[in-house]
Design a protein around this motif. Structure first.
Motif, PDB file in Angstrom:
ATOM      1  N   PHE A   1       1.701  -6.113  -2.785  1.00 18.07           N
ATOM      2  CA  PHE A   1       1.248  -7.109  -1.816  1.00 18.07           C
ATOM      3  C   PHE A   1      -0.144  -6.771  -1.296  1.00 18.07           C
ATOM      4  CE2 PHE A   1       5.834  -8.094  -1.473  1.00 18.07           C
ATOM      5  CZ  PHE A   1       5.753  -9.455  -1.730  1.00 18.07           C
ATOM      6  N   ARG A   2      -0.412  -5.485  -1.052  1.00 16.55           N
ATOM      7  CA  ARG A   2      -1.736  -5.073  -0.587  1.00 16.55           C
ATOM      8  C   ARG A   2      -2.787  -5.409  -1.625  1.00 16.55           C
ATOM      9  NH1 ARG A   2      -5.347  -2.833   2.035  1.00 16.55           N
ATOM     10  NH2 ARG A   2      -4.213  -2.282   3.889  1.00 16.55           N
ATOM     11  N   LEU A   3      -2.497  -5.132  -2.889  1.00 14.43           N
ATOM     12  CA  LEU A   3      -3.444  -5.432  -3.963  1.00 14.43           C
ATOM     13  C   LEU A   3      -3.763  -6.921  -3.990  1.00 14.43           C
ATOM     14  CD1 LEU A   3      -5.069  -4.739  -6.503  1.00 14.43           C
ATOM     15  CD2 LEU A   3      -2.925  -4.888  -7.802  1.00 14.43           C
ATOM     16  N   SER A   4      -2.736  -7.751  -3.937  1.00 15.42           N
ATOM     17  CA  SER A   4      -2.942  -9.198  -3.947  1.00 15.42           C
ATOM     18  C   SER A   4      -3.791  -9.637  -2.752  1.00 15.42           C
ATOM     19  CB  SER A   4      -1.594  -9.910  -3.932  1.00 15.42           C
ATOM     20  OG  SER A   4      -1.781 -11.300  -3.839  1.00 15.42           O
ATOM     21  N   ARG A   5      -3.456  -9.138  -1.582  1.00 15.30           N
ATOM     22  CA  ARG A   5      -4.192  -9.505  -0.362  1.00 15.30           C
ATOM     23  C   ARG A   5      -5.636  -9.024  -0.430  1.00 15.30           C
ATOM     24  NH1 ARG A   5      -0.753  -7.430   2.968  1.00 15.30           N
ATOM     25  NH2 ARG A   5      -1.811  -5.447   3.205  1.00 15.30           N
ATOM     26  N   THR A   6      -5.846  -7.796  -0.912  1.00 19.11           N
ATOM     27  CA  THR A   6      -7.208  -7.257  -0.992  1.00 19.11           C
ATOM     28  C   THR A   6      -8.049  -8.045  -1.984  1.00 19.11           C
ATOM     29  OG1 THR A   6      -6.477  -5.059  -0.308  1.00 19.11           O
ATOM     30  CG2 THR A   6      -8.574  -5.182  -1.461  1.00 19.11           C
ATOM     31  N   VAL A   7      -7.460  -8.428  -3.114  1.00 17.43           N
ATOM     32  CA  VAL A   7      -8.215  -9.233  -4.095  1.00 17.43           C
ATOM     33  C   VAL A   7      -8.558 -10.599  -3.501  1.00 17.43           C
ATOM     34  CG1 VAL A   7      -8.055 -10.412  -6.335  1.00 17.43           C
ATOM     35  CG2 VAL A   7      -7.400  -7.999  -6.129  1.00 17.43           C
TER      36      VAL A   7
ATOM     37  N   ALA B   1     -14.893 -12.385   0.547  1.00 21.93           N
ATOM     38  CA  ALA B   1     -16.090 -11.607   0.904  1.00 21.93           C
ATOM     39  C   ALA B   1     -17.246 -11.897  -0.042  1.00 21.93           C
ATOM     40  CB  ALA B   1     -15.762 -10.109   0.898  1.00 21.93           C
ATOM     41  N   ALA B   2     -16.921 -12.158  -1.306  1.00 20.26           N
ATOM     42  CA  ALA B   2     -17.952 -12.459  -2.307  1.00 20.26           C
ATOM     43  C   ALA B   2     -18.322 -13.941  -2.330  1.00 20.26           C
ATOM     44  CB  ALA B   2     -17.481 -12.013  -3.691  1.00 20.26           C
TER      45      ALA B   2
ATOM     46  N   ALA C   1       4.732   3.434  12.345  1.00 20.29           N
ATOM     47  CA  ALA C   1       6.157   3.650  12.087  1.00 20.29           C
ATOM     48  C   ALA C   1       6.417   4.806  11.132  1.00 20.29           C
ATOM     49  CB  ALA C   1       6.792   2.376  11.536  1.00 20.29           C
ATOM     50  N   ASP C   2       5.436   5.128  10.274  1.00 26.45           N
ATOM     51  CA  ASP C   2       5.607   6.227   9.322  1.00 26.45           C
ATOM     52  C   ASP C   2       4.249   6.567   8.715  1.00 26.45           C
ATOM     53  OD1 ASP C   2       5.124   4.141   7.499  1.00 26.45           O
ATOM     54  OD2 ASP C   2       7.194   4.045   6.804  1.00 26.45           O
ATOM     55  N   ALA C   3       4.242   7.554   7.838  1.00 31.42           N
ATOM     56  CA  ALA C   3       2.981   7.974   7.210  1.00 31.42           C
ATOM     57  C   ALA C   3       2.393   6.858   6.354  1.00 31.42           C
ATOM     58  CB  ALA C   3       3.201   9.232   6.372  1.00 31.42           C
ATOM     59  N   ASP C   4       3.248   6.042   5.744  1.00 29.97           N
ATOM     60  CA  ASP C   4       2.730   4.935   4.933  1.00 29.97           C
ATOM     61  C   ASP C   4       1.963   3.932   5.799  1.00 29.97           C
ATOM     62  OD1 ASP C   4       2.547   3.777   2.238  1.00 29.97           O
ATOM     63  OD2 ASP C   4       3.649   2.115   3.137  1.00 29.97           O
ATOM     64  N   ALA C   5       2.396   3.757   7.034  1.00 27.21           N
ATOM     65  CA  ALA C   5       1.660   2.863   7.946  1.00 27.21           C
ATOM     66  C   ALA C   5       0.277   3.444   8.250  1.00 27.21           C
ATOM     67  CB  ALA C   5       2.450   2.639   9.232  1.00 27.21           C
ATOM     68  N   ILE C   6       0.184   4.757   8.333  1.00 24.47           N
ATOM     69  CA  ILE C   6      -1.128   5.399   8.521  1.00 24.47           C
ATOM     70  C   ILE C   6      -1.978   5.186   7.271  1.00 24.47           C
ATOM     71  CG2 ILE C   6      -2.297   7.626   8.803  1.00 24.47           C
ATOM     72  CD1 ILE C   6       0.108   8.459  10.590  1.00 24.47           C
ATOM     73  N   ALA C   7      -1.363   5.323   6.102  1.00 26.16           N
ATOM     74  CA  ALA C   7      -2.085   5.074   4.841  1.00 26.16           C
ATOM     75  C   ALA C   7      -2.594   3.640   4.798  1.00 26.16           C
ATOM     76  CB  ALA C   7      -1.176   5.357   3.650  1.00 26.16           C
ATOM     77  N   GLU C   8      -1.762   2.697   5.234  1.00 31.16           N
ATOM     78  CA  GLU C   8      -2.176   1.294   5.259  1.00 31.16           C
ATOM     79  C   GLU C   8      -3.363   1.091   6.197  1.00 31.16           C
ATOM     80  OE1 GLU C   8      -1.252  -1.521   3.511  1.00 31.16           O
ATOM     81  OE2 GLU C   8      -0.294  -0.024   2.243  1.00 31.16           O
ATOM     82  N   ALA C   9      -3.345   1.768   7.340  1.00 31.73           N
ATOM     83  CA  ALA C   9      -4.473   1.660   8.277  1.00 31.73           C
ATOM     84  C   ALA C   9      -5.745   2.217   7.651  1.00 31.73           C
ATOM     85  CB  ALA C   9      -4.148   2.397   9.576  1.00 31.73           C
ATOM     86  N   TRP C  10      -5.619   3.298   6.893  1.00 34.33           N
ATOM     87  CA  TRP C  10      -6.771   3.882   6.202  1.00 34.33           C
ATOM     88  C   TRP C  10      -7.327   2.891   5.179  1.00 34.33           C
ATOM     89  CZ3 TRP C  10     -10.781   6.662   5.916  1.00 34.33           C
ATOM     90  CH2 TRP C  10     -11.291   7.175   4.724  1.00 34.33           C
ATOM     91  N   LEU C  11      -6.464   2.281   4.382  1.00 35.93           N
ATOM     92  CA  LEU C  11      -6.920   1.309   3.385  1.00 35.93           C
ATOM     93  C   LEU C  11      -7.467   0.047   4.049  1.00 35.93           C
ATOM     94  CD1 LEU C  11      -4.048   1.756   0.783  1.00 35.93           C
ATOM     95  CD2 LEU C  11      -6.381   2.657   0.639  1.00 35.93           C
ATOM     96  N   SER C  12      -6.942  -0.299   5.208  1.00 40.02           N
ATOM     97  CA  SER C  12      -7.452  -1.472   5.931  1.00 40.02           C
ATOM     98  C   SER C  12      -8.883  -1.257   6.409  1.00 40.02           C
ATOM     99  CB  SER C  12      -6.543  -1.803   7.113  1.00 40.02           C
ATOM    100  OG  SER C  12      -5.309  -2.306   6.637  1.00 40.02           O
ATOM    101  N   ARG C  13      -9.263  -0.018   6.652  1.00 39.49           N
ATOM    102  CA  ARG C  13     -10.667   0.260   6.989  1.00 39.49           C
ATOM    103  C   ARG C  13     -11.579  -0.180   5.857  1.00 39.49           C
ATOM    104  NH1 ARG C  13     -11.281   6.286   9.520  1.00 39.49           N
ATOM    105  NH2 ARG C  13      -9.914   6.012  11.328  1.00 39.49           N
ATOM    106  N   ALA C  14     -11.134   0.080   4.636  1.00 44.57           N
ATOM    107  CA  ALA C  14     -11.931  -0.332   3.475  1.00 44.57           C
ATOM    108  C   ALA C  14     -12.010  -1.847   3.400  1.00 44.57           C
ATOM    109  CB  ALA C  14     -11.340   0.254   2.201  1.00 44.57           C
TER     110      ALA C  14
END
Length: 194
Positions: free
Chosen positions: A124-130, A136-137, A51-64
């Protein structure tokens, strides 16, 4: 349709092309019509994927995120929790290391006060990633230790990403040393007070 890339592979190509373009012009100067041109796509087709560049950024961070969650086997499960935390967070960082300066720009852009919607999504991304980092750990503690762990791991994640974002040492050694020390200190505090 024969000859058409799958939606997933097209999305990956869009992300790669956007990252390549942003490496050339900077994240804030990224224009999606140029990404579409490079891929010979219409803007409508690019929009169907992002939908926008931020969605691309989110996809990049989701790879991690996916790199952090990659299965590690039984030997991994037998390691100490601090070692599992270290290995999984390093997997997250390593997945982004090919575009470290660009990732720093993406994160800085999300913190821009004029874009509160990006800041909100970052929280929200930070919370979800943590949460996924804990999974994972293989951390299994329940309340109240879990809540304390979440607070400590959130701080540790943000601090480590901050060190990593500016780490010019070979093999990200400064980040690795920081993370090992911080996990050691957190482990000592937990042993003493929890």
């Amino acid at each position: 349709m024969a000859g058409r890339p799958s939606r997933e592979s097209l999305a990956e190509r869009i992300v790669e092309t956007a990252l390549d373009e942003a490496e050339r012009v900077g994240w804030q100067a990224l224009r999606l019509h140029r990404v579409a041109e490079r891929l010979d796509l219409s803007l409508a087709e690019l929009y169907r994927n992002f939908a926008d560049a931020d969605a691309i950024a989110e996809a990049w961070l989701s790879r991690a995120d996916r790199a952090m969650l990659a299965r590690r086997g039984r030997a991994f499960a037998r390691r100490a929790p601090a070692v599992r935390l270290e290995e999984t967070l390093l997997a997250w960082l390593d997945a982004l290391s090919g575009h470290r300066a660009l990732t720093r720009s993406i994160l800085r852009d999300k913190l821009y006060p004029g874009h509160p919607h990006h800041l909100t999504s970052l929280v929200f991304r930070l919370s979800r990633t943590v949460q996924w980092w804990r999974e994972a750990a293989l951390l299994d503690d329940g309340p109240p230790r879990r809540q304390i762990e979440e607070i400590a791991l959130t701080w540790l994640f943000v601090a480590t990403v901050g060190v990593w974002a500016n780490d010019a040492s070979p093999g990200q050694q400064a980040t690795r040393r920081f993370l090992k020390r911080a996990l050691g200190a957190a482990n000592a505090l937990a042993a003493r007070y929890l």
